[in-house]
Design a protein around this motif. Structure first.
Motif, short mmCIF file in Angstrom:
data_model
loop_
_atom_site.label_atom_id
_atom_site.label_comp_id
_atom_site.label_asym_id
_atom_site.label_seq_id
_atom_site.Cartn_x
_atom_site.Cartn_y
_atom_site.Cartn_z
N MET A 1 0.84 -1.19 0.00
CA MET A 1 0.00 0.00 0.00
C MET A 1 0.88 1.24 0.00
N ASP A 2 0.37 2.29 -0.65
CA ASP A 2 1.06 3.56 -0.73
C ASP A 2 1.32 4.10 0.68
N VAL A 3 2.59 4.40 0.96
CA VAL A 3 2.95 4.91 2.28
C VAL A 3 2.23 6.22 2.58
N LEU A 6 -1.09 5.64 4.24
CA LEU A 6 -0.94 5.26 5.63
C LEU A 6 -0.53 6.46 6.49
N ILE A 281 3.66 2.74 10.63
CA ILE A 281 3.40 2.49 9.20
C ILE A 281 3.92 1.11 8.80
N GLU A 282 5.07 0.73 9.31
CA GLU A 282 5.61 -0.61 9.02
C GLU A 282 4.67 -1.70 9.53
N GLN A 285 1.70 -1.92 7.20
CA GLN A 285 2.06 -2.58 5.94
C GLN A 285 2.13 -4.09 6.12
N ARG A 286 2.67 -4.54 7.23
CA ARG A 286 2.78 -5.98 7.46
C ARG A 286 1.41 -6.61 7.64
N ASP A 289 -0.18 -6.69 4.17
CA ASP A 289 0.46 -7.71 3.34
C ASP A 289 -0.04 -9.10 3.70
#
Length: 321
Positions: A1-3, A6, A281-282, A285-286, A289
């Motif tokens: 996904m686009d940072v 987020l 944010i990390e 993302q995880r 994902d």
């Protein structure tokens, strides 16, 4: 996904809800639960917990990931064991049948990881009455999956318990325990099958059960999400194990590891660290994902300046059906 998406969501995480017309609210670590008679409205917020503590900052879209991933697995396991789901009217909401919880978490472990690995490294060879062989490496597959029950604490830490202790304390009768132990193993087998089809390994997970008003046992809470489960990448697993390297994880364990690096394990006197925005944010993302890997579907964000209004509207529409 686009940072950037987020990043924009960081100040708009869902940390608290106050829905009207849906009964009494109970605030858990991650969910706000409303009860109206025999119906539950479970709102999965963006709060994140670890070591039985809610962390200071929330994670963008985490609630949506958990709610929708749980909904996916409730549907995928419905033939294995009945569950409490009635409808999923909103990205963050599940409507379920109210059940009286069995006050035990049925933790199924297929590999030596997490809490079990830490105990094993400290010399323990028995966990919840289950004997573990000598010579296991962290991340290694156990001879067979084991069930390691824990008490479901209202506050503070859950407590490992043996099946015999669970029965003697009156938490569950022996027949029900045996039924739910087998159900947990069957659910784990189904979760393992789905994970393998996505080149993932279901390492361990926990299940919660309850009885509805008719006495029917049901799977409740959540199932096979990154908050309740640990996953490894299947590709390269054996090589990493042989070389003594950490496994690539798609779960919340990396959050626990980060907290431990900051000196926090939820112990009395530990100072809870703040989560930097980059780390939040990390984490997001995880989670996203893993959702896409397990479901095979793209994650569609629900960005709205007034999520509670959206929830209320979607609930009203569900009630009108």
């Amino acid at each position: 996904m686009d940072v950037s998406t987020l990043t924009q969501q960081l100040p708009h995480c869902i940390t608290e809800t106050h829905l009207s017309g849906w009964g009494t609210r109970y605030k858990g670590k991650v969910r706000d639960t409303y009860r109206d008679g025999d119906t539950l409205v479970l709102v999965t917020t963006d709060r994140i917990s670890s070591f039985d503590h809610v962390l200071p900052q929330a994670i963008p879209f985490k609630g949506q990931v958990l709610n929708q991933l749980a909904a996916f697995f409730f549907e995928e396991t419905a033939q294995v064991f009945p569950n409490h789901v009635q409808a999923v009217p909103d990205p963050n909401i599940t409507i379920g049948t109210a059940c009286t919880p069995i006050p035990i978490e049925f933790v199924v472990r297929g590999y030596l990881a997490g809490h079990a690995a830490r105990m094993y490294q400290d010399g323990a060879r028995t966990l919840c009455g289950q004997v573990l062989p000598d010579g296991l490496r962290e991340g290694e597959q156990l001879p067979q999956p084991i069930v390691t029950p824990a008490t479901k604490a209202e506050t503070g830490h859950d407590e490992d318990i043996t099946p015999e202790e669970a029965v003697s304390r009156g938490l569950v009768d022996a027949e029900t325990y045996a039924t739910l132990k087998q159900a947990a193993l069957n659910l784990f087998a189904r979760g393992t099958e789905i994970a393998a089809s996505r080149d993932l390994i279901l390492v361990d997970t926990k299940y919660e059960f309850g009885r509805d008003a008719e006495g029917q046992l049901r799977l409740i809470d959540e199932v096979h999400t990154p908050d309740s489960s640990r996953y490894y990448e299947a590709n390269g697993y054996e090589t990493r194990l042989a070389q003594g390297e950490p496994q690539e994880q798609l779960s919340k364990e990396f959050v626990r590891e980060w907290l431990m690096d900051q000196g926090f394990r939820g112990r009395e006197g530990d100072t809870m660290p703040n989560l930097p925005d980059g780390f939040r944010i990390e984490i997001a993302q995880r989670y996203i994902d893993l959702y896409e890997r397990l479901t095979g579907q793209p994650f569609e964000t629900q960005v709205t300046p007034h999520p509670e209004k959206r929830m209320q509207s979607n609930l009203q529409a569900a009630r009108a059906q």
